[in-house]
Design a protein around this motif. Structure first.
Motif, PDB file in Angstrom:
ATOM      1  N   PRO A 171       6.781  11.354  -3.376  1.00 15.73           N
ATOM      2  CA  PRO A 171       5.522  11.941  -2.922  1.00 15.73           C
ATOM      3  C   PRO A 171       4.404  10.906  -2.924  1.00 15.73           C
ATOM      4  O   PRO A 171       4.308  10.071  -3.833  1.00 15.73           O
ATOM      5  CB  PRO A 171       5.257  13.042  -3.958  1.00 15.73           C
ATOM      6  CG  PRO A 171       6.599  13.441  -4.431  1.00 15.73           C
ATOM      7  CD  PRO A 171       7.422  12.195  -4.402  1.00 15.73           C
ATOM      8  N   ASN A 172       3.568  10.955  -1.900  1.00 19.82           N
ATOM      9  CA  ASN A 172       2.555   9.921  -1.730  1.00 19.82           C
ATOM     10  C   ASN A 172       1.199  10.477  -1.322  1.00 19.82           C
ATOM     11  O   ASN A 172       0.373   9.753  -0.748  1.00 19.82           O
ATOM     12  CB  ASN A 172       3.038   8.896  -0.692  1.00 19.82           C
ATOM     13  CG  ASN A 172       3.408   9.582   0.623  1.00 19.82           C
ATOM     14  OD1 ASN A 172       3.265  10.801   0.763  1.00 19.82           O
ATOM     15  ND2 ASN A 172       3.864   8.802   1.586  1.00 19.82           N
ATOM     16  N   GLY A 173       0.959  11.730  -1.579  1.00 20.87           N
ATOM     17  CA  GLY A 173      -0.303  12.332  -1.160  1.00 20.87           C
ATOM     18  C   GLY A 173      -1.277  12.564  -2.292  1.00 20.87           C
ATOM     19  O   GLY A 173      -2.189  13.384  -2.158  1.00 20.87           O
ATOM     20  N   GLY A 174      -1.096  11.864  -3.404  1.00 20.93           N
ATOM     21  CA  GLY A 174      -1.954  12.132  -4.556  1.00 20.93           C
ATOM     22  C   GLY A 174      -1.439  13.321  -5.342  1.00 20.93           C
ATOM     23  O   GLY A 174      -0.711  14.164  -4.792  1.00 20.93           O
ATOM     24  N   SER A 182      14.258  12.413  -7.836  1.00 20.78           N
ATOM     25  CA  SER A 182      15.339  11.909  -6.984  1.00 20.78           C
ATOM     26  C   SER A 182      14.777  11.329  -5.691  1.00 20.78           C
ATOM     27  O   SER A 182      15.442  10.549  -5.005  1.00 20.78           O
ATOM     28  CB  SER A 182      16.339  13.027  -6.679  1.00 20.78           C
ATOM     29  OG  SER A 182      15.766  13.971  -5.792  1.00 20.78           O
ATOM     30  N   SER A 183      13.528  11.698  -5.393  1.00 25.63           N
ATOM     31  CA  SER A 183      12.910  11.160  -4.181  1.00 25.63           C
ATOM     32  C   SER A 183      12.822   9.634  -4.219  1.00 25.63           C
ATOM     33  O   SER A 183      12.854   8.986  -3.175  1.00 25.63           O
ATOM     34  CB  SER A 183      11.508  11.748  -4.019  1.00 25.63           C
ATOM     35  OG  SER A 183      10.702  11.387  -5.131  1.00 25.63           O
ATOM     36  N   PHE A 184      12.720   9.075  -5.420  1.00 28.42           N
ATOM     37  CA  PHE A 184      12.650   7.608  -5.537  1.00 28.42           C
ATOM     38  C   PHE A 184      13.920   6.963  -4.986  1.00 28.42           C
ATOM     39  O   PHE A 184      13.877   5.879  -4.412  1.00 28.42           O
ATOM     40  CB  PHE A 184      12.457   7.185  -6.992  1.00 28.42           C
ATOM     41  CG  PHE A 184      11.022   7.208  -7.444  1.00 28.42           C
ATOM     42  CD1 PHE A 184      10.607   8.048  -8.466  1.00 28.42           C
ATOM     43  CD2 PHE A 184      10.083   6.379  -6.848  1.00 28.42           C
ATOM     44  CE1 PHE A 184       9.282   8.061  -8.892  1.00 28.42           C
ATOM     45  CE2 PHE A 184       8.767   6.385  -7.265  1.00 28.42           C
ATOM     46  CZ  PHE A 184       8.360   7.235  -8.286  1.00 28.42           C
ATOM     47  N   LEU A 185      15.062   7.657  -5.195  1.00 25.64           N
ATOM     48  CA  LEU A 185      16.325   7.096  -4.722  1.00 25.64           C
ATOM     49  C   LEU A 185      16.330   6.955  -3.205  1.00 25.64           C
ATOM     50  O   LEU A 185      17.036   6.117  -2.654  1.00 25.64           O
ATOM     51  CB  LEU A 185      17.493   7.982  -5.167  1.00 25.64           C
ATOM     52  CG  LEU A 185      17.688   8.106  -6.677  1.00 25.64           C
ATOM     53  CD1 LEU A 185      18.759   9.149  -6.999  1.00 25.64           C
ATOM     54  CD2 LEU A 185      18.076   6.756  -7.278  1.00 25.64           C
ATOM     55  N   LEU A 186      15.537   7.811  -2.544  1.00 21.62           N
ATOM     56  CA  LEU A 186      15.474   7.744  -1.087  1.00 21.62           C
ATOM     57  C   LEU A 186      14.283   6.919  -0.626  1.00 21.62           C
ATOM     58  O   LEU A 186      13.990   6.870   0.568  1.00 21.62           O
ATOM     59  CB  LEU A 186      15.367   9.163  -0.510  1.00 21.62           C
ATOM     60  CG  LEU A 186      16.535  10.083  -0.838  1.00 21.62           C
ATOM     61  CD1 LEU A 186      16.222  11.511  -0.412  1.00 21.62           C
ATOM     62  CD2 LEU A 186      17.791   9.593  -0.112  1.00 21.62           C
ATOM     63  N   ALA A 222       0.829  -1.206   0.000  1.00 21.97           N
ATOM     64  CA  ALA A 222       0.000   0.000   0.000  1.00 21.97           C
ATOM     65  C   ALA A 222       0.860   1.250   0.000  1.00 21.97           C
ATOM     66  O   ALA A 222       0.592   2.225  -0.710  1.00 21.97           O
ATOM     67  CB  ALA A 222      -0.932  -0.021   1.211  1.00 21.97           C
ATOM     68  N   GLU A 223       1.911   1.207   0.790  1.00 22.03           N
ATOM     69  CA  GLU A 223       2.796   2.357   0.914  1.00 22.03           C
ATOM     70  C   GLU A 223       3.436   2.702  -0.436  1.00 22.03           C
ATOM     71  O   GLU A 223       3.449   3.854  -0.870  1.00 22.03           O
ATOM     72  CB  GLU A 223       3.859   2.037   1.975  1.00 22.03           C
ATOM     73  CG  GLU A 223       4.864   3.122   2.238  1.00 22.03           C
ATOM     74  CD  GLU A 223       4.292   4.504   2.369  1.00 22.03           C
ATOM     75  OE1 GLU A 223       3.340   4.682   3.160  1.00 22.03           O
ATOM     76  OE2 GLU A 223       4.796   5.411   1.671  1.00 22.03           O
ATOM     77  N   VAL A 224       3.965   1.698  -1.102  1.00 17.91           N
ATOM     78  CA  VAL A 224       4.600   1.938  -2.397  1.00 17.91           C
ATOM     79  C   VAL A 224       3.558   2.339  -3.426  1.00 17.91           C
ATOM     80  O   VAL A 224       3.778   3.226  -4.249  1.00 17.91           O
ATOM     81  CB  VAL A 224       5.370   0.679  -2.872  1.00 17.91           C
ATOM     82  CG1 VAL A 224       5.869   0.850  -4.292  1.00 17.91           C
ATOM     83  CG2 VAL A 224       6.523   0.392  -1.930  1.00 17.91           C
ATOM     84  N   TYR A 225       2.384   1.713  -3.356  1.00 20.19           N
ATOM     85  CA  TYR A 225       1.313   2.033  -4.307  1.00 20.19           C
ATOM     86  C   TYR A 225       0.963   3.521  -4.239  1.00 20.19           C
ATOM     87  O   TYR A 225       0.777   4.171  -5.272  1.00 20.19           O
ATOM     88  CB  TYR A 225       0.082   1.189  -3.993  1.00 20.19           C
ATOM     89  CG  TYR A 225      -1.037   1.345  -4.991  1.00 20.19           C
ATOM     90  CD1 TYR A 225      -2.079   2.227  -4.757  1.00 20.19           C
ATOM     91  CD2 TYR A 225      -1.046   0.609  -6.179  1.00 20.19           C
ATOM     92  CE1 TYR A 225      -3.102   2.385  -5.663  1.00 20.19           C
ATOM     93  CE2 TYR A 225      -2.072   0.757  -7.095  1.00 20.19           C
ATOM     94  CZ  TYR A 225      -3.098   1.633  -6.837  1.00 20.19           C
ATOM     95  OH  TYR A 225      -4.112   1.785  -7.748  1.00 20.19           O
ATOM     96  N   ASN A 226       0.892   4.063  -2.998  1.00 23.59           N
ATOM     97  CA  ASN A 226       0.568   5.486  -2.847  1.00 23.59           C
ATOM     98  C   ASN A 226       1.587   6.364  -3.556  1.00 23.59           C
ATOM     99  O   ASN A 226       1.260   7.373  -4.165  1.00 23.59           O
ATOM    100  CB  ASN A 226       0.497   5.867  -1.363  1.00 23.59           C
ATOM    101  CG  ASN A 226      -0.723   5.295  -0.687  1.00 23.59           C
ATOM    102  OD1 ASN A 226      -1.617   4.791  -1.357  1.00 23.59           O
ATOM    103  ND2 ASN A 226      -0.751   5.357   0.629  1.00 23.59           N
ATOM    104  N   GLN A 227       2.858   5.975  -3.453  1.00 24.27           N
ATOM    105  CA  GLN A 227       3.892   6.757  -4.117  1.00 24.27           C
ATOM    106  C   GLN A 227       3.760   6.644  -5.636  1.00 24.27           C
ATOM    107  O   GLN A 227       3.912   7.625  -6.362  1.00 24.27           O
ATOM    108  CB  GLN A 227       5.286   6.285  -3.680  1.00 24.27           C
ATOM    109  CG  GLN A 227       5.553   6.509  -2.202  1.00 24.27           C
ATOM    110  CD  GLN A 227       6.949   6.098  -1.796  1.00 24.27           C
ATOM    111  OE1 GLN A 227       7.863   6.034  -2.610  1.00 24.27           O
ATOM    112  NE2 GLN A 227       7.136   5.812  -0.520  1.00 24.27           N
ATOM    113  N   ILE A 228       3.458   5.434  -6.104  1.00 27.10           N
ATOM    114  CA  ILE A 228       3.416   5.209  -7.556  1.00 27.10           C
ATOM    115  C   ILE A 228       2.259   5.969  -8.190  1.00 27.10           C
ATOM    116  O   ILE A 228       2.425   6.633  -9.218  1.00 27.10           O
ATOM    117  CB  ILE A 228       3.314   3.704  -7.879  1.00 27.10           C
ATOM    118  CG1 ILE A 228       4.560   2.966  -7.397  1.00 27.10           C
ATOM    119  CG2 ILE A 228       3.112   3.486  -9.374  1.00 27.10           C
ATOM    120  CD1 ILE A 228       5.829   3.360  -8.135  1.00 27.10           C
TER     121      ILE A 228
END
Lengths: 117, 604, 198
Positions: free
Chosen positions: B140-143, B132-136, B70-76
């Protein structure tokens, strides 16, 4: 009026030097000082109205009108819109109208309409 | 003032020492090169966003899937939306404004060439920062619309949201500057005789879009500042305990967000309005109406925003107002559809790939428009909002409307950029794959939504009966992917082996086709004078003579400069430095911005 | 004869006959109206909504702010006089009035700084309540704009003193003037909506 009539045929003239723009009149320093005095007077009026209790009922519309007047005076004389091409006014007042509507809309949505329900 | 040193005479250009490519691109102020850089970057991010979409659809192919947490899905899904809107849709429109508009209006470049370059560099650095946020592992995960107060420090304590707010703030600055640039360009640099009502429709739509850019982006900037200050400096704008109202975010965001979708679609309307007349061999039907309807859409588009908020309890008066305004905007939009069809009516139609895309766009955009009118009705919307019905609607207007137009524009203007034609055979195969795949993915989502599947959830239960439709939707992704891969293959192949194209392979009417393919740096040897809306159909000889005939003497083009890339870097760094949490953090790169700006000003 | 203009350069054939820099700058000012309009909206929406004090009616000082408003208005007068003199080539009064504008602007900033520190000592910070957040952000952005304006004027002052601001380059000062008057005009709105209409 057709948009095509609003803008002149492309002119092969020099732009960029003050005073060569089409239809250009000029205000002198005396006019500017007079405008400055008028602005001061209006400001003093606004502050005075603030302190007159009897006027508090109509205070908001009066203050809005007075500050609106100051706004336009600065725009038309100091920012030279009165003497410049109409295009500058259009390019500025269109977004400005939107901005005013945004403020009114937000006040309506948050303050006025909930009170009506 | 150093004019001679600053400018390079155009006549010297053929003999000019070849600059190394990387230096040339870093310092160029040529609208064509900048346009290509925007376009290539946008297409790269289209692939990134497409991969994100594929991951989403794989996860949703089966109920209770565990492909993505779920966590990764929100980012994707957040990055998919954010990428497609801000790193693909907007930049690709700007790419076309950059490349095509000066050519269409008969200019040599835009009004402010260095400002143009600055916008690109801010875009590129901002886009890289956000990704670059993906590298960390903290994308972003708020829609894509970052609703408060989910985005508050309380409910989003990580740095994900900061990448979103700060990155988009930087991008917004670039967009506003671009808007200023293009409005000034279109108003001031039209060729002699080109009155506004003689200007090509694409340039008109660019002007209207630019108006939306300069008015809507500042509102978003304020909204982003408010949430940034809440997160970094403890302000209370969206803190409910202090009386803050998360609905304020929604109003400010959608006040930007709705004009934003018109920013995305008006250029597409412009593209279609160029392709259809060309391949119907007929002037655009109802030119003036097309201009005025575009202007109406831009204007009314500012008055519909709260149709995204029908479920927030604004009350019947507000609901009714926005229902009405949203329905009204369908009228100028529908008018365009009819005018495109009327243009084709009685024309001698050639179904080149560009035309396939244009006609396809008309069909699928109309489907999206119809579901849009269904949303406009606020009672209906209470059922539809936040479900896959909305997802279906906006993908029909954005893929079916914008992307089809963009792909069509690629087939249309590729010869102008490169001097070669894209393969028609490959083009047709690629078109059908993409078109069919797109419909396969998104048509079922209307039903999925009405059957009750919400948006932005990472899985669903097996006994909801949604599995089959979701599988169908996912299958479509791979058909689309095949289409996109073939598109890229077509581009790469045709760059070397495509049939050579002359100045005007389609027999089109507008000025960009008067000059060579690709155009010289100075675009036209002499600026043509026009007297008609279709110069290459009605006054070809004079116009082509000007464009490709004897050179104008003493021609000066703007000189390259490295101040845009330097200043752009510091602009992005200013926003990034908020993340140091030092109150004086942003002031340091800001000094760099000032230094860049001052040197830039004195470069004249 | 179609030379492309680098922003600020004279002598270009334009479709409107208007200078590139001036037209572009008015468009930019148009966008700024939306920026400040949104900030003002946020302030108006949260007016009187603070859950805890200190509250606006306790802190806002009308007499003091009337003076600072007057100062800013006078700085606009100084600005038009500066432009008038530069356009006429006065190498004495041009720089004088530019300096005067910057000085009055700095005086206004001084008043703002005093007001901010006074409010802070009364217990109002960005974090205290809705009034603190919305007031400081709105007037803070305005003050930042004034600061940039003062810096811009100082750069032009240096140029003018070096004799590098002849009438032919008056457009640079004119554009700075447009920025300056706009910032003044935004303050007119803020003074009314924040201070007077309570």
């Amino acid at each position: 009026m057709a948009l095509s009539e609003a803008y002149p045929e492309p002119q092969p003239q020099e732009a960029g030097v003050h005073g060569t723009e089409p239809g250009h009149a000029h205000a002198g320093w005396k006019t500017y000082v007079v405008v400055g005095v008028i602005l001061t007077v209006i400001t003093a009026l606004e502050v005075a109205i603030f302190y007159i209790p009897a006027l508090h009922g109509v205070m908001v519309p009066i203050l809005l009108a007075l500050s609106g007047a100051k706004f336009f005076i600065v725009a038309l004389w100091y920012m030279h819109l009165k003497y410049d091409s109409r295009l500058f006014s259009q390019v500025f007042f269109a977004p400005l109208s939107l901005a005013v509507l945004v403020v009114i809309g937000m006040v309506m949505l948050f303050k006025v309409l909930p009170g009506l329900r | 003032m150093a004019t001679l040193e600053a400018m390079v005479p155009a006549t010297a250009l053929p003999h000019q020492r070849q600059k190394r490519l990387w230096w040339d691109l870093l310092t160029t102020v040529d609208h064509k090169k900048i346009g290509l850089m925007y376009g290539i970057t946008a297409l790269f991010f289209f692939v990134v966003g497409g991969i994100e979409a594929t991951l989403i659809r794989i996860q949703l192919a089966r109920p209770e899937n565990d492909f993505l947490s779920a966590e990764v899905y929100n980012q994707i899904f957040t990055m998919h939306g954010t990428t497609m809107v801000f790193l693909v849709g907007m930049p690709i429109a700007v790419a076309l404004f950059n490349y095509i508009v000066p050519l269409q209006i008969g200019a040599r470049d835009v009004a402010f060439p260095r400002l143009n370059a600055l916008s690109f560099w801010i875009f590129l650095f901002g886009a890289l920062f956000m990704n670059s946020s993906f590298l960390l592992g903290a994308a972003p995960n708020g829609g894509w619309f970052g609703y408060a107060n989910l985005t508050s420090k309380q409910y989003s304590p990580g740095i994900n949201i900061d990448f979103w707010t700060l990155g988009l703030q930087a991008l917004g600055v670039a967009s506003i500057m671009g808007g200023v640039n293009f409005i000034t360009t279109i108003l001031n640099l039209r060729a002699p005789g080109m009155r506004l009502m003689r200007m090509p429709l694409f340039s008109w739509m660019s002007l209207l879009t630019s108006f939306l850019l300069v008015t809507a982006l500042p509102v978003f900037a304020v909204a982003l500042f408010l949430v940034t200050f809440d997160r970094f400096w403890g302000t209370n704008f969206f803190v409910t305990q202090a009386g803050g109202d998360p609905i304020l975010w929604q109003h400010l965001f959608w006040m930007f967000g709705h004009p934003e979708v018109y920013i995305l679609i008006l250029p597409a309307f412009g593209i279609i309005s160029e392709i259809i007349p060309t391949f119907s061999r007929k002037p655009l039907f109802g030119y003036a109406v097309m201009v005025y309807s575009g202007a109406l859409i831009a204007l009314i588009g500012w008055g519909v925003w709260a149709h995204h908020m029908f479920a927030t309890g604004m009350g019947p008066i507000a609901d009714a107002f926005f229902t009405l305004s949203t329905m009204i905007i369908a009228i100028p939009t529908g008018v365009k559809i009819f005018n495109w069809i009327a243009t084709m009516w009685g024309g001698r139609i050639r179904f080149h790939t560009a035309m396939l895309y244009a006609v396809g766009m008309i069909i699928t955009f109309t489907v999206g428009g119809v579901s849009g009118v269904m949303h406009a009705t606020s009672p209906h919307d209470l059922q539809q909002t936040d479900t896959y019905f909305v997802v279906a609607h906006f993908h029909y207007v954005l893929i079916g409307g914008l992307i089809l137009a963009i792909f069509g524009s690629l087939y249309y203007w590729f010869p102008k950029y490169t001097g070669r034609l894209l393969s028609e055979k490959l083009g047709k195969v690629q078109f059908w794959l993409f078109f069919i795949g797109f419909n396969l993915t998104f048509m079922p989502q209307h039903w999925i939504g009405l059957l009750g599947m919400p948006r932005r959830i990472f899985t669903y239960s097996a006994d909801l009966g949604l599995t089959g439709l979701n599988q169908l939707s996912t299958a479509g992704v791979f058909v689309q992917m095949a289409g996109v891969i073939l598109l890229f293959a077509n581009v790469l192949w045709s760059l070397r082996r495509g049939a050579p194209a002359g100045p005007n392979p389609w027999g089109a009417a507008t000025l960009e086709w008067a000059t060579t393919s690709p155009p010289p740096e100075h675009n036209f040897n002499r600026i043509p004078e026009v007297h008609t809306r279709e110069p290459l159909w009605l006054e070809a000889k004079a116009v082509e003579e000007a464009a490709r005939g004897p050179m104008e003497p003493n021609l000066h083009m703007p000189a390259s400069s490295y101040w845009p890339v330097i200043t752009g870097f510091f602009v992005v760094l200013t926003f990034v430095s908020f993340m140091t949490h030092l109150w004086w953090g942003p002031l340091v790169p800001l000094a760099g911005v000032m230094l860049g700006a001052i040197n830039w000003a004195y470069e004249d | 004869m179609a030379t492309v203009e680098l922003s600020g350069h004279p002598a270009v054939r334009t479709a409107t006959g208007l200078p590139m820099l001036k037209l572009g700058f008015w468009v930019f000012l148009g966008s700024e109206t939306l920026f400040f309009g949104s900030l003002i909206s946020a302030y108006m929406v949260y007016k009187h909504e603070s859950v805890v004090g200190p509250y606006s009616h306790e802190l806002l000082n009308i007499p003091l702010t009337s003076v600072s408003t007057f100062v800013l208005l006078m700085s606009s007068l100084a600005m038009v006089l500066a432009l008038d003199n530069v356009q006429r080539g006065s190498r004495r009064w041009g720089p004088f009035w530019i300096a005067m504008t910057a000085a009055l602007g700095s005086l206004f900033l001084g008043f703002q700084a005093y007001e901010f520190t006074h409010f802070y000592h009364e217990g109002l910070t960005l974090q205290t309540n809705l009034f603190g957040s919305s007031f400081f952000v709105l007037t803070g952005f305005h003050g930042a704009h004034v600061t940039i304006g003062v810096l811009w004027l100082l750069l032009l002052l240096v140029q003018a003193l070096r004799g590098q601001l002849p009438p032919g380059k008056a457009l640079q000062l004119e554009v700075a003037g447009l920025y300056w008057h706009f910032v003044d005009v935004v303050w007119i709105a803020i003074f009314t909506l924040v201070y007077l209409i309570e």
